[in-house]
Design a protein around this motif. Structure first.
Motif, PDB file in Angstrom:
ATOM      1  N   ASN A  10       0.850  -1.190   0.000  1.00 58.78           N
ATOM      2  CA  ASN A  10       0.000   0.000   0.000  1.00 58.78           C
ATOM      3  C   ASN A  10       0.882   1.234   0.000  1.00 58.78           C
ATOM      4  OD1 ASN A  10      -2.687  -1.183   0.335  1.00 58.78           O
ATOM      5  ND2 ASN A  10      -1.887  -1.860   2.306  1.00 58.78           N
ATOM      6  N   ILE A  11       0.436   2.270  -0.683  1.00 61.37           N
ATOM      7  CA  ILE A  11       1.096   3.565  -0.588  1.00 61.37           C
ATOM      8  C   ILE A  11       0.154   4.446   0.202  1.00 61.37           C
ATOM      9  CG2 ILE A  11       1.840   5.621  -1.830  1.00 61.37           C
ATOM     10  CD1 ILE A  11       2.816   3.877  -4.066  1.00 61.37           C
ATOM     11  N   ASP A  12       0.572   4.768   1.432  1.00 63.70           N
ATOM     12  CA  ASP A  12      -0.252   5.649   2.251  1.00 63.70           C
ATOM     13  C   ASP A  12       0.582   6.726   2.920  1.00 63.70           C
ATOM     14  OD1 ASP A  12       1.021   4.084   4.106  1.00 63.70           O
ATOM     15  OD2 ASP A  12      -0.795   3.180   4.888  1.00 63.70           O
ATOM     16  N   LEU A 104       1.827  11.499 -11.021  1.00 65.02           N
ATOM     17  CA  LEU A 104       1.652  12.851 -10.491  1.00 65.02           C
ATOM     18  C   LEU A 104       0.242  13.351 -10.783  1.00 65.02           C
ATOM     19  CD1 LEU A 104       5.040  14.423 -11.569  1.00 65.02           C
ATOM     20  CD2 LEU A 104       4.417  13.525  -9.332  1.00 65.02           C
ATOM     21  N   ASN A 105      -0.273  14.166  -9.893  1.00 65.64           N
ATOM     22  CA  ASN A 105      -1.607  14.770 -10.030  1.00 65.64           C
ATOM     23  C   ASN A 105      -2.734  13.743  -9.988  1.00 65.64           C
ATOM     24  OD1 ASN A 105      -0.426  17.338 -10.320  1.00 65.64           O
ATOM     25  ND2 ASN A 105      -0.036  16.878 -12.463  1.00 65.64           N
ATOM     26  N   THR A 106      -2.486  12.588  -9.391  1.00 68.39           N
ATOM     27  CA  THR A 106      -3.538  11.594  -9.209  1.00 68.39           C
ATOM     28  C   THR A 106      -3.586  11.218  -7.736  1.00 68.39           C
ATOM     29  OG1 THR A 106      -2.098   9.671  -9.558  1.00 68.39           O
ATOM     30  CG2 THR A 106      -3.164  10.619 -11.516  1.00 68.39           C
ATOM     31  N   MET A 107      -4.509  10.365  -7.392  1.00 70.97           N
ATOM     32  CA  MET A 107      -4.621   9.889  -6.021  1.00 70.97           C
ATOM     33  C   MET A 107      -3.297   9.259  -5.592  1.00 70.97           C
ATOM     34  SD  MET A 107      -7.319   7.107  -4.519  1.00 70.97           S
ATOM     35  CE  MET A 107      -6.676   5.767  -5.472  1.00 70.97           C
ATOM     36  N   THR A 108      -2.781   9.654  -4.453  1.00 70.13           N
ATOM     37  CA  THR A 108      -1.502   9.115  -3.984  1.00 70.13           C
ATOM     38  C   THR A 108      -1.667   8.055  -2.919  1.00 70.13           C
ATOM     39  OG1 THR A 108      -1.299  10.901  -2.378  1.00 70.13           O
ATOM     40  CG2 THR A 108      -0.229  11.214  -4.529  1.00 70.13           C
ATOM     41  N   ILE A 109      -2.872   7.689  -2.631  1.00 65.60           N
ATOM     42  CA  ILE A 109      -3.142   6.623  -1.665  1.00 65.60           C
ATOM     43  C   ILE A 109      -3.787   5.472  -2.427  1.00 65.60           C
ATOM     44  CG2 ILE A 109      -4.354   5.990   0.454  1.00 65.60           C
ATOM     45  CD1 ILE A 109      -2.263   8.225   0.807  1.00 65.60           C
ATOM     46  N   GLY A 110      -3.260   4.284  -2.243  1.00 67.83           N
ATOM     47  CA  GLY A 110      -3.822   3.129  -2.921  1.00 67.83           C
ATOM     48  C   GLY A 110      -2.932   1.918  -2.724  1.00 67.83           C
ATOM     49  N   ARG A 111      -3.157   0.912  -3.532  1.00 65.33           N
ATOM     50  CA  ARG A 111      -2.376  -0.326  -3.385  1.00 65.33           C
ATOM     51  C   ARG A 111      -1.953  -0.811  -4.770  1.00 65.33           C
ATOM     52  NH1 ARG A 111      -7.932  -3.331  -2.227  1.00 65.33           N
ATOM     53  NH2 ARG A 111      -8.186  -4.194  -4.308  1.00 65.33           N
ATOM     54  N   TYR A 112      -0.898  -1.618  -4.760  1.00 64.74           N
ATOM     55  CA  TYR A 112      -0.447  -2.225  -6.006  1.00 64.74           C
ATOM     56  C   TYR A 112       0.296  -3.520  -5.708  1.00 64.74           C
ATOM     57  CZ  TYR A 112       4.238  -0.477  -4.934  1.00 64.74           C
ATOM     58  OH  TYR A 112       5.445  -0.237  -4.337  1.00 64.74           O
ATOM     59  N   ALA A 113       0.359  -4.346  -6.737  1.00 69.36           N
ATOM     60  CA  ALA A 113       1.194  -5.537  -6.691  1.00 69.36           C
ATOM     61  C   ALA A 113       2.311  -5.319  -7.713  1.00 69.36           C
ATOM     62  CB  ALA A 113       0.380  -6.773  -7.077  1.00 69.36           C
ATOM     63  N   LEU A 114       3.536  -5.580  -7.315  1.00 70.25           N
ATOM     64  CA  LEU A 114       4.676  -5.488  -8.227  1.00 70.25           C
ATOM     65  C   LEU A 114       5.237  -6.878  -8.420  1.00 70.25           C
ATOM     66  CD1 LEU A 114       6.817  -3.835  -9.812  1.00 70.25           C
ATOM     67  CD2 LEU A 114       8.145  -3.781  -7.675  1.00 70.25           C
TER      68      LEU A 114
END
Length: 119
Positions: A10-12, A104-114
């Motif tokens: 998660n990026i929080d 940039l300029n988008t929601m900075t909170i969310g999740r991802y799988a790499l």
């Protein structure tokens, strides 16, 4: 990050997973790969991903990073078209730094799988 490994995160907050702490306050996360001599791919294309990601692959020291590859959105990703995918040919003994961050300029909170794929 190892071949065929997937990391779910998660990026929080502004975080850096890299021991050299390249964090520039952009909510970026860093992963280190010791390169094998073969085709490599770093992708956030996964149903878990809900964040518009940018993936960048670099080599070198913190003070002198060189870009190997960059992706901002992968239209071929059916799981989440705002995910990203970078492919490159690795060199044995080269350390690659994979940077994942929100667009940039988008929601900075969310999740991802790499996922790192080695062919």
């Amino acid at each position: 990050l190892a071949c065929d490994e997937t990391v779910y995160t998660n990026i929080d907050t502004a975080t850096s997973a890299d021991p050299d702490s390249f964090n520039d306050g952009m909510h970026d996360q860093w992963f280190v790969v010791d390169g094998p001599s073969r085709f490599l791919s770093a992708s956030t294309c996964d149903p878990f991903t809900d964040l518009n990601t940018v993936v960048e692959v670099l080599t070198g020291e913190c003070s002198n990073l060189r870009r190997v590859g960059y992706s901002d959105n992968d239209p071929g990703c059916t799981a989440f078209p705002l995910a990203s995918n970078v492919s490159w040919v690795g060199n044995l003994g080269t350390t690659y730094r994979i940077r994942v961050r929100p667009q940039l300029n988008t929601m900075t909170i969310g999740r991802y799988a790499l996922k790192l794929t080695c062919g």
